[in-house]
Design an enzyme around this catalytic site. Structure first.
Site, mmCIF file in Angstrom:
data_model
loop_
_atom_site.group_PDB
_atom_site.id
_atom_site.type_symbol
_atom_site.label_atom_id
_atom_site.label_comp_id
_atom_site.label_asym_id
_atom_site.label_seq_id
_atom_site.Cartn_x
_atom_site.Cartn_y
_atom_site.Cartn_z
ATOM 1 N N GLU A 51 63.886 56.528 54.523
ATOM 2 C CA GLU A 51 62.695 57.310 54.824
ATOM 3 C C GLU A 51 62.995 58.800 54.960
ATOM 4 O O GLU A 51 62.283 59.637 54.420
ATOM 5 C CB GLU A 51 62.133 56.798 56.156
ATOM 6 C CG GLU A 51 60.674 56.509 56.110
ATOM 7 C CD GLU A 51 60.247 55.930 57.440
ATOM 8 O OE1 GLU A 51 61.046 55.197 58.051
ATOM 9 O OE2 GLU A 51 59.129 56.237 57.854
ATOM 10 N N ASP A 52 64.045 59.126 55.701
ATOM 11 C CA ASP A 52 64.292 60.525 56.038
ATOM 12 C C ASP A 52 65.200 61.240 55.051
ATOM 13 O O ASP A 52 65.245 62.462 55.029
ATOM 14 C CB ASP A 52 64.909 60.637 57.448
ATOM 15 C CG ASP A 52 63.947 60.145 58.521
ATOM 16 O OD1 ASP A 52 62.792 59.878 58.164
ATOM 17 O OD2 ASP A 52 64.361 60.040 59.684
#
Ligand code: MN
Length: 491
Positions: free
Chosen positions: A77-78
């Site tokens: 996600e990051d």
């Protein structure tokens, strides 16, 4: 950070093969490399967060892949790392867990009013992920626990959103998994953000009462120990259970805000060596201090649906003060705090002394509602009704009734004998003609109550009646009846 890594390896201790240790260290390097430029809102290096999450997971003994997934859980996600990279660098199972978590993290729960289609879809994903593999939900809970501890560093709007979601979705999920410890921590962390006034009020009303009660209970310990030892019983441990703040608040609302009416702010917990000893100890306690009528609960013979087992009694102790006493074995105690994870440790310990033969994570049978959730998922998988079914049936209060054989059936509050019948078997539902509750005939729209024994009388060749649709409680039941009616009409 070094310290966290060391703690993780220490916690996993002898359970790792050299190959597994290598893989774990590779995960540390991998995550550090991708998170190196990032900081948490709190100002600390980002990597501390996934490492703390992994540490929590390592304490639950869910296997090396779950720990590695904890280390890598924010990478996709990051840091825009594709899942395929995680699959090739690590393994299929880690990739599966991380991708499941990534899906769960996309959930945007906004509560009732703003409940749009996208939220519903994502919410469903979360539940589906859970039914697929509970480790995903457990890692998610560990992730949220750490995020809640640093929630102070975020903006007020995000604080409220996260805290509401924690209180309404994640803490109830943790309870359902029997993970009482994490559930109460989550509630207490969310409480001041969601209900600031009530939080302050509860603290004020509570004052030093928990400390006072603990001091009083402390005086009862030697008396208890003496009584048990005189009768050749040696308790493994006598300790205290303190009611957490959010739970005190809930109870205050029920007790007209009168703190004096809450008798279990602190309870005495006696750990015995066997089930037989638990009952023996109970008898001796009742000899010593009279029980308060109607307050004794035998969750050993009749466990709660999340697997919880214990004896609870409330007695008039020294000076006539009312105290709650809980008696259980150490296995029951650990399972009561750790829930499904602790249960799994116990069942896997028995079979494995060697990591190579470790069994895949599987569900204990007595977690009835989880199996039920799977069934619902099959029934509603492609329909909009799925979410509605979950809302009505999953998050509301539940009742527990018994079959004549003593099996416990978990139903939503307000369920009828027809709902019960379909939970036993579709054909029992379809062919139901009469219902007996505790041996007495009741109408089919009767509202069942916890503890009742329910028996369904069937007649071969009988079909469900469309009038049932007017009173059945569960959406699942309604759907099965509708299908059966459709089939009948099309013949
Ligand atoms: Mn995270």
């Amino acid at each position: 950070m070094k310290n966290l890594k060391k703690q993780i390896i220490q916690t996993l201790d002898g359970s790792l093969s050299p190959k597994e240790i290598n893989l774990l260290e590779k995960a540390f390097d991998f995550a550090e490399q991708y998170h190196s430029e990032q900081k948490r809102q709190s100002g600390e290096p980002f990597i501390n967060h996934p490492l703390r999450v992994a540490l929590t997971i390592s304490q639950m003994k869910l296997g090396i892949n779950a720990v590695i997934a904890g280390v890598l859980h924010d990478i996709v996600e990051d840091c825009n790392v594709p899942i395929s990279k995680i699959r090739s660098e690590f393994n299929e199972e880690v990739a599966f867990l991380v991708s499941g978590l990534t899906k769960v993290n996309k959930i945007k729960y906004k509560g009732k009013e703003e409940d749009g289609i996208i939220e519903k879809e994502n919410f469903r994903n979360m539940i589906l992920a859970m039914a697929k593999d509970l480790r995903i939900i457990i890692i998610k809970l560990a992730d949220r626990l750490d995020n809640m501890k640093t929630l102070w560093s975020l903006d007020p709007q995000t604080q409220t959103k996260k805290a509401v979601e924690t209180l309404e979705i994640l803490a109830p999920l943790a309870y359902r998994l029997g993970m009482t410890d994490i559930a109460s921590q989550l509630e207490d962390l969310a409480f001041p953000y969601v209900f600031p006034k009530e939080y302050k009020l509860t603290r004020k009303i509570l004052g030093k009462r928990r400390e006072e009660q603990k001091a009083y209970l402390n005086k009862l310990v030697p008396l208890t120990r003496k009584k048990l030892q005189e009768n050749n019983l040696n308790p493994k441990e006598i300790k205290f259970r303190t009611k957490h703040l959010y739970s005190v608040w809930r109870k205050l609302q029920k007790e007209e805000m009168d703190i004096k009416r809450i008798t279990d702010l602190v309870a005495m917990r006696i750990i015995m060596n066997s089930v037989g000893e638990c009952y023996a100890a109970l008898g001796l306690i009742h000899q010593m201090w009279k029980p308060v009528p109607g307050r004794f609960k035998d969750y050993i013979a009749l466990p709660k649906p999340n697997g919880y087992q214990s004896l609870h009694t409330t007695v008039f102790a020294e000076d006539g003060r009312i105290v709650e006493i809980q008696i259980r074995t150490s296995q029951m105690d650990e399972e009561a705090e750790g829930g499904i994870a602790a249960h799994w440790i116990y069942s896997s310990l028995k079979e494995t002394d060697n990591y190579a033969k470790r069994k895949k994570f599987s569900l204990p049978k007595n977690f009835y509602w989880i199996n039920q959730l799977r069934e619902w998922q099959k029934t509603f998988y492609k329909s909009e009704d799925f979410l509605n079914a979950l809302k009505v049936d999953f998050f509301k209060d539940r009742i527990f009734v018994l079959t004549p054989k003593g099996d416990i059936i978990d139903l939503p509050d307000g369920a009828t004998p027809i709902d019960f019948a379909y939970q036993i078997h579709t054909e029992i539902g379809n062919q139901a003609i009469r219902a007996l509750v505790n041996g007495k005939l009741v109408p089919l729209n009767y509202k069942l109550q916890s503890g009742q024994v329910v028996e369904i009388i069937t007649k071969k060749g009988k079909h469900p009646s469309s009038s049932w649709l007017e009173f059945v409680k569960m959406n699942e039941t309604r759907k099965i009846i509708q299908d059966a009616l459709k089939r009948k009409n099309s013949i």
